[in-house]
Design an enzyme around this catalytic site. Sequence first.
Site, PDB file in Angstrom:
ATOM      1  N   ASN A  61       0.681   1.288   6.190  1.00  0.00           N
ATOM      2  CA  ASN A  61       1.232   0.408   5.170  1.00  0.00           C
ATOM      3  C   ASN A  61       2.048  -0.641   5.904  1.00  0.00           C
ATOM      4  O   ASN A  61       2.981  -0.298   6.629  1.00  0.00           O
ATOM      5  CB  ASN A  61       2.125   1.201   4.207  1.00  0.00           C
ATOM      6  CG  ASN A  61       2.882   0.307   3.254  1.00  0.00           C
ATOM      7  OD1 ASN A  61       2.415  -0.748   2.868  1.00  0.00           O
ATOM      8  ND2 ASN A  61       4.071   0.734   2.885  1.00  0.00           N
ATOM      9  N   VAL A 114      -6.355  -8.120   2.806  1.00  0.00           N
ATOM     10  CA  VAL A 114      -7.118  -8.562   3.976  1.00  0.00           C
ATOM     11  C   VAL A 114      -8.386  -7.726   4.082  1.00  0.00           C
ATOM     12  O   VAL A 114      -8.345  -6.507   3.962  1.00  0.00           O
ATOM     13  CB  VAL A 114      -6.268  -8.421   5.263  1.00  0.00           C
ATOM     14  CG1 VAL A 114      -7.083  -8.772   6.493  1.00  0.00           C
ATOM     15  CG2 VAL A 114      -5.024  -9.277   5.171  1.00  0.00           C
ATOM     16  N   LEU A 123      -3.680  -1.665  -1.712  1.00  0.00           N
ATOM     17  CA  LEU A 123      -3.680  -2.956  -2.374  1.00  0.00           C
ATOM     18  C   LEU A 123      -4.484  -3.858  -1.444  1.00  0.00           C
ATOM     19  O   LEU A 123      -4.051  -4.167  -0.336  1.00  0.00           O
ATOM     20  CB  LEU A 123      -2.259  -3.494  -2.550  1.00  0.00           C
ATOM     21  CG  LEU A 123      -2.160  -4.896  -3.149  1.00  0.00           C
ATOM     22  CD1 LEU A 123      -2.707  -4.904  -4.571  1.00  0.00           C
ATOM     23  CD2 LEU A 123      -0.716  -5.373  -3.135  1.00  0.00           C
ATOM     24  N   ALA A 124      -5.688  -4.226  -1.853  1.00  0.00           N
ATOM     25  CA  ALA A 124      -6.620  -4.947  -0.978  1.00  0.00           C
ATOM     26  C   ALA A 124      -6.245  -6.419  -0.894  1.00  0.00           C
ATOM     27  O   ALA A 124      -6.328  -7.141  -1.874  1.00  0.00           O
ATOM     28  CB  ALA A 124      -8.036  -4.784  -1.493  1.00  0.00           C
ATOM     29  N   ASP A 163      -5.161  -5.352  10.252  1.00  0.00           N
ATOM     30  CA  ASP A 163      -4.165  -4.985  11.249  1.00  0.00           C
ATOM     31  C   ASP A 163      -4.124  -3.473  11.453  1.00  0.00           C
ATOM     32  O   ASP A 163      -3.709  -2.991  12.503  1.00  0.00           O
ATOM     33  CB  ASP A 163      -2.785  -5.543  10.911  1.00  0.00           C
ATOM     34  CG  ASP A 163      -2.363  -5.361   9.471  1.00  0.00           C
ATOM     35  OD1 ASP A 163      -3.116  -4.766   8.674  1.00  0.00           O
ATOM     36  OD2 ASP A 163      -1.262  -5.825   9.119  1.00  0.00           O
ATOM     37  N   CYS A 177       0.854  -1.182   0.000  1.00  0.00           N
ATOM     38  CA  CYS A 177       0.000   0.000   0.000  1.00  0.00           C
ATOM     39  C   CYS A 177       0.892   1.234   0.000  1.00  0.00           C
ATOM     40  O   CYS A 177       2.111   1.129   0.069  1.00  0.00           O
ATOM     41  CB  CYS A 177      -0.888   0.026   1.246  1.00  0.00           C
ATOM     42  SG  CYS A 177      -2.091  -1.305   1.339  1.00  0.00           S
ATOM     43  N   GLU A 237       2.421  -4.979   7.511  1.00  0.00           N
ATOM     44  CA  GLU A 237       1.870  -6.263   7.937  1.00  0.00           C
ATOM     45  C   GLU A 237       2.270  -6.480   9.381  1.00  0.00           C
ATOM     46  O   GLU A 237       3.446  -6.430   9.732  1.00  0.00           O
ATOM     47  CB  GLU A 237       2.422  -7.394   7.064  1.00  0.00           C
ATOM     48  CG  GLU A 237       1.852  -8.736   7.404  1.00  0.00           C
ATOM     49  CD  GLU A 237       2.356  -9.838   6.491  1.00  0.00           C
ATOM     50  OE1 GLU A 237       2.007 -11.004   6.758  1.00  0.00           O
ATOM     51  OE2 GLU A 237       3.085  -9.557   5.529  1.00  0.00           O
TER      52      GLU A 237
END
Length: 164
Positions: free
Chosen positions: A73, A54, A51-52, A98, A2, A75
């Site tokens: 942005n 989850v 950027l989808a 998240d 993202c 994880e």
Amino acid sequence: MCGMGGWLDYQLDMHQKINDLKNMQRTLDKRGPDDGGIYVQEHCGLVHSRLAIVDVENGKQPVSYGNYTIVYNGELYNTNEMKAELMELGYTFNSKTDTEVVLLAYIAWGVSSFKKLNGIYAFAIYNDKTEELVLVRDCFGVKPLYYYEYEQGIVFGSLIKTLF
């Protein structure tokens, strides 16, 4: 992947800078082609391109909770554990992202929440009541965060061209 960015300036009204914020967001299109969002308050604007991966339906950013808003942005590897801790404190969630966990962790524990994060990330959290902006990046610097600080504020983004 993202992309995120923003601009905080205590001398400007960001509502008058909406075209500049849209241009900032456009620089991030390749990092997040699926969705995008803009958050604007008097002295702060936040942008996000997604950027989808989850929770495609509920993961739109920026995410707000009370007077706090985040663009994120990254994880978070310990999302489930942190989410469980927050639920024990009475927090409820509107998504499986998240991003929401990071925001609620900050609301619950302040800056000490950053010690609990296990992952790769860069994010900005803005408090519209105090007009404070917090920028955070993982300790290894995996996710990019470029910024330029000046007397009246700061501009930042996932790409250096976002600052221009």
